[in-house]
Design a protein around this motif. Structure first.
Motif, mmCIF file in Angstrom:
data_model
loop_
_atom_site.group_PDB
_atom_site.id
_atom_site.type_symbol
_atom_site.label_atom_id
_atom_site.label_comp_id
_atom_site.label_asym_id
_atom_site.label_seq_id
_atom_site.Cartn_x
_atom_site.Cartn_y
_atom_site.Cartn_z
ATOM 1 N N PHE A 5 0.839 -1.205 0.000
ATOM 2 C CA PHE A 5 0.000 0.000 0.000
ATOM 3 C C PHE A 5 0.873 1.254 0.000
ATOM 4 C CE2 PHE A 5 -2.431 3.268 2.330
ATOM 5 C CZ PHE A 5 -3.546 3.345 1.512
ATOM 6 N N PHE A 6 1.973 1.221 0.744
ATOM 7 C CA PHE A 6 2.876 2.372 0.814
ATOM 8 C C PHE A 6 3.471 2.688 -0.558
ATOM 9 C CE2 PHE A 6 7.325 3.770 1.088
ATOM 10 C CZ PHE A 6 7.151 5.013 1.676
ATOM 11 N N PHE A 7 3.898 1.663 -1.286
ATOM 12 C CA PHE A 7 4.507 1.898 -2.598
ATOM 13 C C PHE A 7 3.483 2.418 -3.613
ATOM 14 C CE2 PHE A 7 8.074 -0.759 -1.090
ATOM 15 C CZ PHE A 7 9.129 0.057 -1.501
ATOM 16 N N ILE A 8 2.245 1.961 -3.504
ATOM 17 C CA ILE A 8 1.223 2.486 -4.405
ATOM 18 C C ILE A 8 0.959 3.950 -4.096
ATOM 19 C CG2 ILE A 8 -1.222 2.360 -5.021
ATOM 20 C CD1 ILE A 8 -1.082 -0.618 -4.832
ATOM 21 N N ARG A 9 0.915 4.300 -2.807
ATOM 22 C CA ARG A 9 0.710 5.707 -2.444
ATOM 23 C C ARG A 9 1.906 6.551 -2.865
ATOM 24 N NH1 ARG A 9 -3.983 7.816 -1.435
ATOM 25 N NH2 ARG A 9 -3.217 9.220 0.208
#
Length: 595
Positions: A547-551
């Motif tokens: 989720f962090f990398f997508i954000r």
């Protein structure tokens, strides 16, 4: 001279020219004439000609008068006393009959199937728009679950979210007077004659009580109470007709449950009870503060079956993204609070608000400067029993951790024939391991149709797969109908706001926390439980990293905020790809028009 004399003699012989007679000659002439005639004697009946049989008078004129008068009387009675409920039902029956015959004759190999779907969807859509009222509400319910219908049906039905009629102030004033038995100015110091919001069932007016409080007056559309029985009866026949003659898909088994929910929704007494019960749950929940979430206060002394008076909320709803940005609201924080609230509702309390439409979520600033999320419109709820709540939590945990065996058990208990599809429909997520396992057993996907014959065969195959999925409708929990709708709305709302929340993670945590209440491990099972906890937290950590990398990608490419491509977009793409592998057409974009 001679000729004249002969003419004179001829005239005298014919009595046209006679010499004057004496007075007594007239009486003698009468006697002579009377001897020439006999008295008139009526003929005997036997001598008269026989009359033929009399032809009966034509009955068609009388029939036309009777039928015409009856139609006029019924039409007037229906329009005046039942708000044209019978006429609307007749229109429904007629349109569905036309659609049914169209499918009966033209859903065959060699016909233009796409054109058939197009004209049928258009006719049914126009039916719901023209009838309004509960027809729009029922159409919206079908739209949320429209993945089983052809794409054109999904696109058409999604438009129903914009169809919101509004009654005139004269109609509203009459209804308030009827409900309160007195004119509304006896209770309200001021009321806005123009509605600030309108939906399929009711509209809302801003007002001020005699005591000075600003309130929202929710008034049911005047014709709803007269039409509800007819509309819901028509809805039953629509679903029965769809299943038996139109699509041959098992959809009628949910009808009674939906009818019961909609019946409760049009009775505002239940809405007041729902909101007060949710308020108590929130007040007793330590993980939620009063500054985070709020349920408007209700004034029960002014509430009736068709009117609700509640606290006026001065804020900005989530369906107004421009105003939210201008006033610097933190929508990500609001969505995070909302997801935690729904995790508690679904897995702990069993009292679930099933209409988290963006217009029903309002953000406002408190006097202390903090931001608060307000949830309104509490008409549509479901109640979960302990058995279902445990199964539902188990399904979420299994889908999150990729437990194929657990998914298979829940799917079988619920009468479904495909655990991966169960995960997709209920959780709105596919797990990688399940996709790989299902791909080994799945028949090859249907290729794109090149002509009408291939299109017919492809849709027949799709129908067969859905029929195989719904193996035993008697075991399917009816709570899934509105839970699925709720999950789809929350997913669309999160996506619209740029996916600021890892929704799957939030609900998986809530489900696991709920299941801990049912686990009483022995010493021999503690090791297994510890292993599961390690796996769960590992998956949770990987989910956070993903989720962090997508954000991060969103922030680099400018995608944060409204309409930004986030984790929900990636998830939808996975669902779409998996659906295509199964041969299904799922148009998730069509339903996003609602958000």
């Amino acid at each position: 001279m001679r000729t004249t004399l002969q003419l004179h003699q001829l005239l005298r012989r014919t009595s046209l020219l006679k010499p004057p007679t004496r007075r007594g000659s007239s009486l003698g002439r009468i006697r002579r004439l009377s001897t020439r005639f006999e008295p008139a004697v009526p003929p005997s009946p036997s001598s008269l000609p026989k009359r033929g049989p009399e032809e009966p008078p034509s009955k068609w004129a009388r029939r036309v008068v009777v039928i015409g008068s009856t139609v006029i009387i019924l039409y007037t009675y229906d329009r005046v006393f039942h708000a044209s409920a019978f006429a609307r039902s007749f229109r429904c029956v007629y349109d569905l009959l036309v659609v049914g015959l169209d499918y009966k004759w033209n859903f065959v190999e060699g016909k233009d199937i796409e054109a058939l779907h197009e004209r049928s969807a258009e006719r049914i859509y126009n039916l719901m728009i023209n009838n309004k009222g509960l027809y729009i509400k029922m159409g919206q319910a079908v739209a949320i679950q429209s993945g089983i219908f052809p794409p054109v049906f999904q696109e058409k039905f999604a438009r129903l979210f914009d169809a919101a009629p509004q009654d005139s102030w004269a109609t509203v004033e009459n209804l308030l007077t009827e409900e309160y038995k007195e004119p509304p100015d006896q209770f309200f110091d001021w009321i806005n004659h123009r509605a600030v919001a309108s939906a399929s069932i009711a509209q809302v007016h801003e007002a001020r009580l005699k005591t000075g409080e600003s309130v929202a007056v929710k008034v049911q559309h005047a014709d709803i109470s007269k039409q509800v029985w007819w509309d819901l009866t028509a809805y039953k026949y629509i679903m029965w007709f769809y299943e038996r003659y139109l699509f041959d898909l098992p959809i009628y088994f949910v009808v009674e449950h939906i009818v019961d929910r909609l019946t409760r929704e049009v009775n505002f007494v239940y809405e007041v009870e729902n909101s007060e019960r949710l308020r108590k749950f929130i007040e007793n929940e330590k993980s939620l503060s009063d500054d985070e979430i709020h349920i408007p206060t209700v004034y029960p002394e002014f509430c009736t079956n068709r009117v609700i008076v509640s606290e006026w909320i001065d804020g900005v709803s989530l369906n107004r993204p421009v105003d939210l940005q201008k006033q610097n609201y933190d929508t990500g924080r609001s969505i995070s609070t909302l997801m935690r609230l729904y995790g508690l509702q679904m897995f702990d309390w069993g009292h679930v608000h099933c209409d988290p439409h963006p217009g029903n979520i309002i953000l406002r600033k408190l006097p202390n400067g903090k931001q608060q999320t307000v949830l309104v419109d509490h008409g549509l709820y479901i109640e979960e029993n302990d058995t279902f709540r445990k199964q539902y939590a188990t399904l979420w945990e299994a889908a999150f951790m990729g437990k194929t065996e657990e998914l298979g058990k829940i799917s079988e208990q619920w009468g479904f024939g495909d655990s991966e599809m169960t995960s997709s429909i209920v959780v709105q997520s596919f797990h990688t391991q399940g996709r790989r396992n299902a791909a080994k057993q799945r028949p090859p996907p249907s290729p794109p149709a090149k002509d009408s014959r291939e299109e017919f065969e492809r849709q027949q195959a799709i129908k067969q797969r859905f029929q195989n999925f719904f193996q035993d409708t008697t075991r399917i929990p009816l709570e899934l109908v509105f839970l699925g709708r709720t999950m789809r709305i929350l997913q669309g709302l999160n996506k619209k706001l740029g996916s600021p929340v890892n929704r799957i993670k939030v609900f998986a945590q809530a489900a696991t926390r709920s299941l801990d209440r049912y686990r009483y491990p022995t010493w021999s099972s503690r090791i297994v439980q510890l292993k599961d906890e390690i796996v769960f937290w590992t998956v949770l950590t990987l989910s956070d990293i993903y989720f962090f990398f997508i954000r991060l990608r969103q922030s680099i490419f400018g995608g944060l905020g409204f309409n930004g491509r986030g984790v929900e977009d990636v998830l939808e793409e996975q669902i779409r790809q998996s659906a295509e592998e199964l041969g299904f057409d799922i148009d998730l974009e069509a339903l996003d028009d609602d958000f």
